[in-house]
Scaffold this active site. Structure first.
Site, PDB file in Angstrom:
ATOM      1  N   ARG A  46      27.952  22.728  18.499  1.00 61.90           N
ATOM      2  CA  ARG A  46      27.536  23.731  19.480  1.00 61.90           C
ATOM      3  C   ARG A  46      28.709  24.629  19.846  1.00 61.90           C
ATOM      4  O   ARG A  46      28.570  25.829  20.008  1.00 61.90           O
ATOM      5  CB  ARG A  46      26.956  23.048  20.742  1.00 61.90           C
ATOM      6  CG  ARG A  46      26.762  24.033  21.892  1.00 61.90           C
ATOM      7  CD  ARG A  46      25.769  23.581  22.955  1.00 61.90           C
ATOM      8  NE  ARG A  46      25.925  22.211  23.395  1.00 61.90           N
ATOM      9  CZ  ARG A  46      26.937  21.752  24.128  1.00 61.90           C
ATOM     10  NH1 ARG A  46      27.911  22.549  24.494  1.00 61.90           N
ATOM     11  NH2 ARG A  46      26.971  20.481  24.490  1.00 61.90           N
ATOM     12  N   TYR A  98      14.137  48.359  21.691  1.00 60.97           N
ATOM     13  CA  TYR A  98      13.336  47.365  20.979  1.00 60.97           C
ATOM     14  C   TYR A  98      12.422  46.610  21.962  1.00 60.97           C
ATOM     15  O   TYR A  98      12.843  46.295  23.086  1.00 60.97           O
ATOM     16  CB  TYR A  98      14.297  46.399  20.274  1.00 60.97           C
ATOM     17  CG  TYR A  98      13.637  45.226  19.632  1.00 60.97           C
ATOM     18  CD1 TYR A  98      12.871  45.371  18.480  1.00 60.97           C
ATOM     19  CD2 TYR A  98      13.764  43.949  20.182  1.00 60.97           C
ATOM     20  CE1 TYR A  98      12.254  44.284  17.889  1.00 60.97           C
ATOM     21  CE2 TYR A  98      13.152  42.855  19.592  1.00 60.97           C
ATOM     22  CZ  TYR A  98      12.392  43.025  18.444  1.00 60.97           C
ATOM     23  OH  TYR A  98      11.786  41.957  17.875  1.00 60.97           O
ATOM     24  N   ASP A 170      23.281  48.038  20.295  1.00 59.92           N
ATOM     25  CA  ASP A 170      22.474  47.298  19.325  1.00 59.92           C
ATOM     26  C   ASP A 170      22.507  48.107  18.021  1.00 59.92           C
ATOM     27  O   ASP A 170      21.919  49.178  17.927  1.00 59.92           O
ATOM     28  CB  ASP A 170      21.046  47.178  19.875  1.00 59.92           C
ATOM     29  CG  ASP A 170      20.090  46.470  18.913  1.00 59.92           C
ATOM     30  OD1 ASP A 170      20.389  46.388  17.711  1.00 59.92           O
ATOM     31  OD2 ASP A 170      19.027  46.014  19.383  1.00 59.92           O
ATOM     32  N   LYS A 195      17.598  41.315  10.287  1.00 58.24           N
ATOM     33  CA  LYS A 195      17.253  42.561   9.599  1.00 58.24           C
ATOM     34  C   LYS A 195      18.170  42.767   8.390  1.00 58.24           C
ATOM     35  O   LYS A 195      18.057  42.030   7.438  1.00 58.24           O
ATOM     36  CB  LYS A 195      17.317  43.725  10.597  1.00 58.24           C
ATOM     37  CG  LYS A 195      16.645  43.418  11.950  1.00 58.24           C
ATOM     38  CD  LYS A 195      15.135  43.257  11.840  1.00 58.24           C
ATOM     39  CE  LYS A 195      14.505  42.563  13.049  1.00 58.24           C
ATOM     40  NZ  LYS A 195      14.724  43.171  14.352  1.00 58.24           N
TER      41      LYS A 195
HETATM   42  C1  LIG Z   1      14.567  42.723  15.671  1.00 58.59           C
HETATM   43  C2  LIG Z   1      15.390  43.441  16.647  1.00 58.59           C
HETATM   44  C3  LIG Z   1      15.969  42.767  17.723  1.00 58.59           C
HETATM   45  C4  LIG Z   1      15.717  41.308  18.015  1.00 58.59           C
HETATM   46  O1  LIG Z   1      16.242  40.495  17.016  1.00 58.59           O
HETATM   47  P1  LIG Z   1      15.600  39.057  16.648  1.00 58.59           P
HETATM   48  O2  LIG Z   1      16.487  38.592  15.549  1.00 58.59           O
HETATM   49  O3  LIG Z   1      14.194  39.313  16.235  1.00 58.59           O
HETATM   50  O4  LIG Z   1      15.689  38.223  17.868  1.00 58.59           O
HETATM   51  C5  LIG Z   1      16.779  43.502  18.578  1.00 58.59           C
HETATM   52  N1  LIG Z   1      17.000  44.812  18.386  1.00 58.59           N
HETATM   53  C6  LIG Z   1      16.458  45.487  17.363  1.00 58.59           C
HETATM   54  C7  LIG Z   1      16.755  46.936  17.201  1.00 58.59           C
HETATM   55  C8  LIG Z   1      15.635  44.822  16.466  1.00 58.59           C
HETATM   56  O5  LIG Z   1      15.075  45.499  15.474  1.00 58.59           O
END
Ligand SMILES: *Cc1c(COP(=O)(O)O)cnc(C)c1O
Length: 377
Positions: A46, A98, A170, A195
């Site tokens: 962890r 998002y 992000d 992604k």
């Molecule tokens: C998918 C996504 C998230 C969240 O990520 P997860 O891995 O699904 O928790 C946050 N920001 C953007 C722009 C995303 O496309």
């Protein structure tokens, strides 16, 4: 070293004793110590794990940052950022965030008495005017998801610096290959590694990268205290995905450019949103802070029914949320990825009901073009 080369060179001090070319999966919960008062580099997974450390160091290096942290998902990573705040603090965010992020900001942070105010962050003056003594964090995506709006990251970075605020970006839609927010003034960069970093839709993960030692210390404390770190097998999958990040994204982006151009020519398409197009309202600003348009395209179909029909009829595009994978996908944000946006905010955002989002994969672009032109008509 150029980016393509850096992807093949691991940037971590953690080195396998046998010279394994693929980072071993250290599938262990705990590590035996030499003695009760002599602790090795790792003691409990962890808190830290060798596979995870290699991944964290690698993404940090690719983002031009000193410290990386891998989480169980992008949302766990974003949550960790919000742990830097205290009750009474306030976040400023663009309204086109998002869906999962606005759910977290709304329903969860409310319980901690942390308030989020949404605004049009493409307008820097609005951001400046919105800052008050409680404001602690500016949270931004660029391009935004799903409308592919472009925020001036350098401008937001300057505002944050002048006002003494934290600035988090992000960077999921761009990846470290196309955009490096730390260089533009961000304190923390977040990725949904689910992604582009993973790239194969086979794992979820989240990454945070920071340069500031004090911020990094806090994030490490949060990651360890809350136990939200990514498991070793998933770290391995992300490390494998990263090696082909540039290859995949080059192919996806080339395909996306051709598809975006074809969509602008289609009479049944009302509007195309893709920052790679010279016709995008803020194409130039995007080109000043990023190195490509990526492979997420949104467009408005002729009606909400048409949007749903197109998603259903396209053969090569899987109806699925998420983006950045080798396989092309199609979604209708209103009823899928952004259904989690609180209704009031969805209304305020004016997310078009006829919006279709495409994530372009590595297939032969001729097949994708044919599929779309047959489906859209
Ligand atoms: C998918 C996504 C998230 C969240 O990520 P997860 O891995 O699904 O928790 C946050 N920001 C953007 C722009 C995303 O496309």
């Amino acid at each position: 070293m150029k980016f393509a080369t850096r992807l093949q060179q691991l940037a971590s001090e953690v080195v396998d004793q046998y010279g394994a070319m693929a980072t071993p999966i250290y599938q262990t919960a705990t590590f035996e110590q030499e003695s009760a008062d002599m602790h090795g580099a790792f003691d409990y997974s962890r808190s830290g794990n060798p596979t995870r450390k290699v991944l964290e160091d690698q993404v940090a290096a690719l983002e031009g940052g000193a410290y990386g942290f891998a989480f169980a998902s992008g949302m766990a990573a974003t949550t960790a950022i919000t742990r830097l705040l205290r009750p009474g603090d306030e976040i400023l965010a663009d309204w086109d965030v998002y869906g999962g992020t606005s759910r977290l900001f709304g329903s969860i942070l409310e319980r901690a008495n942390i308030r989020v105010r949404y605004l049009d962050a493409t307008d820097l003056q609005q951001v400046r005017d919105a800052i008050n003594p409680a404001t602690k964090l500016i949270f931004a995506e660029s391009p935004t998801n799903p409308l592919l709006r472009i925020l001036d990251l350098r401008g937001l970075g300057t505002i944050a610096k002048e006002a003494g605020l934290l600035f988090a970006v992000d960077n999921s839609t761009m990846s470290p290959y196309l955009q490096n927010p730390l260089e533009l003034g961000a304190h923390v960069v977040m990725h949904s590694a689910t992604k582009f970093l993973g790239g194969h839709s086979d794992t979820t993960g989240g990454i945070l990268v920071a340069n500031d030692e004090a911020i990094a210390k806090e994030l490490r404390f949060v990651q360890n205290s809350e136990g939200t770190a990514l498991g070793p097998l998933d770290c391995f999958l992300l490390l494998r995905g990263l090696k082909t990040l540039k290859l995949r994204m080059d192919a996806q982006q080339t395909n996306a450019m051709k598809i975006a151009e074809a969509l602008t020519q289609n009479a049944k398409v009302q509007q195309v949103f893709f920052p790679g197009l010279a016709t995008h309202a803020r194409h130039e600003l995007h080109a000043q802070q990023a190195r490509g348009g990526g492979s997420v395209i949104s467009f408005r179909a002729s009606s909400p029914e048409e949007a749903n029909r197109i998603a259903k009829d396209a053969q090569l595009f899987a109806i699925a949320v998420s983006f950045g994978s080798t396989h092309s996908t199609i979604s209708v944000p209103h009823s899928m990825s952004h259904a989690s946006v609180p209704a009031a905010l969805r209304e305020q955002r004016g997310l078009p009901l006829d919006l279709v989002r495409l994530s372009i994969g590595v297939e032969d672009v001729d097949d994708l073009l044919e599929d779309l032109s047959r489906t859209i008509g």
